[in-house]
Design an enzyme around this catalytic site. Structure first.
Site, short mmCIF file in Angstrom:
data_model
loop_
_atom_site.label_atom_id
_atom_site.label_comp_id
_atom_site.label_asym_id
_atom_site.label_seq_id
_atom_site.Cartn_x
_atom_site.Cartn_y
_atom_site.Cartn_z
N LYS A 130 28.34 115.73 55.59
CA LYS A 130 27.33 116.13 56.77
C LYS A 130 26.18 116.92 56.44
O LYS A 130 25.11 116.65 57.26
CB LYS A 130 27.85 117.52 57.80
CG LYS A 130 29.55 117.06 58.62
CD LYS A 130 30.36 117.29 59.51
CE LYS A 130 31.62 116.43 59.42
NZ LYS A 130 32.61 117.41 60.44
N GLN B 226 34.03 123.87 61.42
CA GLN B 226 34.84 123.11 60.57
C GLN B 226 36.29 123.23 61.06
O GLN B 226 36.44 124.70 60.23
CB GLN B 226 34.37 123.06 59.80
CG GLN B 226 35.81 121.28 58.59
CD GLN B 226 34.61 120.24 58.84
OE1 GLN B 226 33.46 120.23 59.07
NE2 GLN B 226 35.82 119.43 59.24
N ASP C 65 29.11 119.42 68.32
CA ASP C 65 30.16 118.61 68.17
C ASP C 65 31.68 117.59 69.95
O ASP C 65 31.98 117.30 69.82
CB ASP C 65 31.69 119.35 67.69
CG ASP C 65 32.70 118.77 65.72
OD1 ASP C 65 32.13 117.47 65.82
OD2 ASP C 65 32.97 119.00 65.31
#
Ligand code: NAD
Length: 288
Positions: A54, A98, A121
């Protein structure tokens, strides 16, 4: 193999180029450089790889990297303080925690500290609620990447019979909602669905996110269907998905491979969300 392969790698590259151009245009128009804060807690090797990918993708499109790493034994208050700090930092457009976090931490409580405007997200309650109501918000990356892929391959969604296998908050549920938004007729299957094959065979478009290697074989696929395989599983022989690709490709018209299908789109949609978040925070949502 008869089915056309839906190439996520090439599509993702094209979208990434557009994002790089838009980032440059935002800055040229007087905006600030979008920034993404990836927050990694602990030393899970797979999470390290995901976060590294990422961060690399951010660098490629000119998004600034505000990565933070906390030790595996960090306490809840310290992790929460970091999220609060990033939430109030104007240089940080998006925050990605994460998952999974180490077992002693309350990940839900940490996610809840991410402001909806920085939730790239799309996993906070606020953004899930906006999606459920069909209002603008930041959408989860994997399902929104699948919509881009289907559009890229001109797969008609309006009125199409779509079956989504899986009902997770990360993939299955938002996938169904995004498809409804596009006027598809959507059925969601899950671990308690009776006669999964019979339901899947109704689908013009079958999206499989069950997390079970090669759960879907040709008997569950209508001839000529489009099959999207979200699953990723590591085997001695390489990666495989939730669909038996070789066998299903004999029946389907189009299919996403694993790897090289849905996976590359997930990362690129994270970049797209970070750009969208930055534009909105800077009051430049209407700009290119
Ligand atoms: P999850 O475990 O949270 O959810 C799985 C869902 O599948 C559940 O809703 C469950 O009810 C359903 N299910 C389980 N067994 C079933 C069965 N036998 N029949 C029908 N439904 C069944 O998983 P998730 O987070 O949604 O991820 C699913 C898969 O997608 C995993 O393999 C994951 O690694 C992969 N994934 C890939 C990407 C990507 O970028 N390619 C992104 C996210 C997840």
């Amino acid at each position: 193999m008869s089915a056309e392969l839906i190439d996520g790698t090439t599509t993702a590259r094209r979208v990434r180029e557009d994002i790089a151009k838009s980032v440059a245009e935002l800055v040229a128009a007087g905006g600030t450089v979008p920034g993404l804060a990836t927050v990694l807690i602990g030393d899970d090797p797979a999470s390290h790889v995901y976060v590294r990918n990422k961060r690399r993708a951010c660098a490629e499109v000119g998004i600034r990297d505000h990565h933070r790493h906390l030790p595996a034994d960090v306490d809840q208050a310290t992790a929460a303080a970091l999220i609060d700090e990033l939430a109030s930092d104007p240089a940080v457009s998006g925050i990605l925690l994460q998952l999974p976090t180490p077992g002693h931490l309350d990940a839900e409580a940490l996610l809840a500290l991410i402001p909806a405007a920085k939730d790239v997200d799309g996993l906070t309650t606020a953004n899930a609620g906006l999606l459920a109501q069909g209002r603008p918000g930041l959408r989860p990356c994997t399902p929104s990447g699948i919509i881009v892929l289907l559009d890229q391959y001109d797969v008609p969604l309006r009125g199409a019979e779509v079956v989504v296998v899986g009902r997770s908050a990360l993939v299955g549920k938002p996938m169904a909602q995004l498809l409804l938004e596009r006027d598809a007729t959507v059925t969601t299957c899950h671990s308690r669905t009776r006669d999964l094959s019979a339901v899947c065979r109704r689908a013009d478009i079958l999206v499989v996110a069950a997390g079970i290697p090669e759960l879907i074989g040709p008997a569950a696929v209508k001839p000529g269907a489009t099959v999207v395989d979200v699953g990723i599983h590591r085997r001695d022989t390489g990666l495989c998905g939730d669909v038996d690709t070789a066998a299903v490709a004999e029946v389907a018209a189009r299919i996403t491979p694993v790897p090289g299908g849905v996976g590359p789109m997930t990362i690129v949609m994270l970049l797209a969300n970070t750009l969208t978040a930055a534009r909105r925070q800077q009051g430049m949502a209407g700009r290119p």
